[in-house]
Write a protein that holds these residues in place. Sequence first.
Motif, short mmCIF file in Angstrom:
data_model
loop_
_atom_site.label_atom_id
_atom_site.label_comp_id
_atom_site.label_asym_id
_atom_site.label_seq_id
_atom_site.Cartn_x
_atom_site.Cartn_y
_atom_site.Cartn_z
N PRO A 112 -1.26 2.14 -23.82
CA PRO A 112 0.16 2.45 -24.05
C PRO A 112 0.81 3.06 -22.82
N GLY A 113 2.07 2.67 -22.58
CA GLY A 113 2.84 3.25 -21.49
C GLY A 113 2.49 2.77 -20.11
N GLN A 114 1.64 1.76 -19.97
CA GLN A 114 1.25 1.27 -18.65
C GLN A 114 2.37 0.44 -18.03
N LYS A 115 2.44 0.47 -16.71
CA LYS A 115 3.44 -0.29 -15.96
C LYS A 115 2.74 -1.22 -14.96
N PHE A 116 3.46 -2.25 -14.55
CA PHE A 116 2.93 -3.13 -13.52
C PHE A 116 2.87 -2.40 -12.18
N ARG A 117 1.74 -2.56 -11.49
CA ARG A 117 1.55 -1.98 -10.16
C ARG A 117 0.93 -3.02 -9.25
N PRO A 118 1.16 -2.92 -7.93
CA PRO A 118 0.54 -3.89 -7.01
C PRO A 118 -0.97 -3.88 -7.15
N PHE A 119 -1.54 -5.08 -7.19
CA PHE A 119 -2.99 -5.22 -7.29
C PHE A 119 -3.58 -5.71 -5.98
N CYS A 120 -2.75 -6.38 -5.17
CA CYS A 120 -3.16 -6.84 -3.84
C CYS A 120 -2.11 -6.39 -2.82
N PRO A 121 -1.97 -5.09 -2.61
CA PRO A 121 -0.89 -4.57 -1.76
C PRO A 121 -1.02 -4.97 -0.30
N GLN A 122 -2.21 -5.41 0.13
CA GLN A 122 -2.41 -5.75 1.54
C GLN A 122 -1.95 -7.16 1.88
N SER A 123 -1.45 -7.93 0.91
CA SER A 123 -1.05 -9.31 1.17
C SER A 123 0.16 -9.37 2.09
N SER A 124 0.14 -10.34 2.97
CA SER A 124 1.23 -10.53 3.94
C SER A 124 2.18 -11.62 3.46
N THR A 125 3.47 -11.37 3.60
CA THR A 125 4.49 -12.36 3.21
C THR A 125 5.42 -12.69 4.37
N GLU A 126 5.02 -12.38 5.59
CA GLU A 126 5.88 -12.66 6.74
C GLU A 126 6.10 -14.15 6.92
N TRP A 127 5.15 -14.95 6.47
CA TRP A 127 5.26 -16.40 6.60
C TRP A 127 6.45 -16.97 5.83
N MET A 128 6.95 -16.24 4.81
CA MET A 128 8.02 -16.76 3.96
C MET A 128 9.30 -17.01 4.75
N ALA A 129 9.52 -16.23 5.79
CA ALA A 129 10.73 -16.41 6.61
C ALA A 129 10.74 -17.76 7.31
N LYS A 130 9.56 -18.31 7.60
CA LYS A 130 9.46 -19.60 8.26
C LYS A 130 9.48 -20.75 7.26
N VAL A 131 8.91 -20.53 6.11
CA VAL A 131 8.77 -21.60 5.12
C VAL A 131 10.06 -21.82 4.34
N LYS A 132 10.76 -20.75 4.01
CA LYS A 132 11.93 -20.87 3.15
C LYS A 132 13.00 -21.82 3.70
N PRO A 133 13.37 -21.77 4.99
CA PRO A 133 14.38 -22.71 5.49
C PRO A 133 13.96 -24.17 5.36
#
Length: 291
Positions: A69-90
Motif C-alpha cells: 500500500p502507498g507505493q509509488k513508481f521510482r526509477p529502476f534503471c537510473p543509470q540509463s543514458s538517453t542522450e541518443w534521443m536528440a539524434k534519433v528524434k529528428p
Amino acid sequence: EDHEETGGHLPPLFDEEDHELFAGLAARQDLRVFIVSGSSKDLLESCFGQYESFSLIAENGFCLKRAGPGQKFRPFCPQSSTEWMAKVKPVIELFKRCTPGSVIEVKTTSIIWDYSGCDDEYGTFKAKELMHLLALSLGNLPCQTMESHDSCLVEVKSLQVKKGLAVRMLCLLQEEAQEQFAEVLCIGDDDADESMFIDAPQTAYTVKVGSGPTNANHRLPDAARLRHFLSILVKGKAGLGTTSVINGDSIAVFKSIDERTNNVSAAPEADDSEGDPLAFLQDQEESAEFR
C-alpha cells in the motif's frame, strides 16, 4: 501483454474473468507477481493499481512500483543514458511528415514510430527504409532498434533498459537479501519479451504465448490457454516442474519439450478445465532461436 498507446489507440479493457484471475493471483500468499511491460506507468497504474500485492515495472524496466500500500513508481534503471534521443528524434519526425497517418510516441527511454494508420504497403516500405537509415546513423550510440510487423511499429530504445535486465536485477536483489525465489516463471507474447526468456535464471520456466520463433522453453498457443493455466494457479497450489494435485486430479503443470514430444498431437477437449494447460505445446524446432 503490452498495450499500445500510440496513435490514439485505446488499450483493450480487461473483462470480469480477467479481473477474477488477477484478484485470485493477488490473494495467493505464496506468489509474487511482477507485471513487466513496455507501457507507461500511468497505464499500468490504471490497469493493475488496485492489486496492491502486484509489483509493476513500466517502460521495459525503467521504473518500478513495488508491492504494498502507498507505493509509488521510482526509477529502476537510473543509470540509463538517453542522450541518443536528440539524434534519433529528428530522423523519426522526418518519416512522420512524409508518411501520412503515422504517429510518434516519445517515452522516457524510447521513441516509437507507429505506422498502423498508414497504407499497408507504403507503411511497410517506409519502415524498412527507416530501419536501414537508423542502422547507418546510430553507430555506437547506447540504443537499439526494433521493428514489429504485427504491431506496425519501429522502436528505438536505450540499451540499458530492457525487460530481461529488469528480471535479472529482481532475482539478484532477492539473492542479496537471502530471499531467493523458489521458482521463476516468465510469460510473454511479443518480441520485447524475448530478453526475459534469455536473461531469466537458467532454471526459470519461460513461456511464449502465440506463434513465431522464440527463446522460451515452453509455449501456449493463445491467450485462452494462458487464462486456463493462470486459473490453475489461482484454484490450487500448483507447483512448477512437478506433478501437482488439484481438485483431486493429478496435473503435470510443466515438463520439458522432450518429455512432451509424443503428446502434442492430441486435440484439446471443449472443456479442458481439469487438463494440463501446457499439454498442447507446439514443436519448438521452428523456434529454437529467436531471430
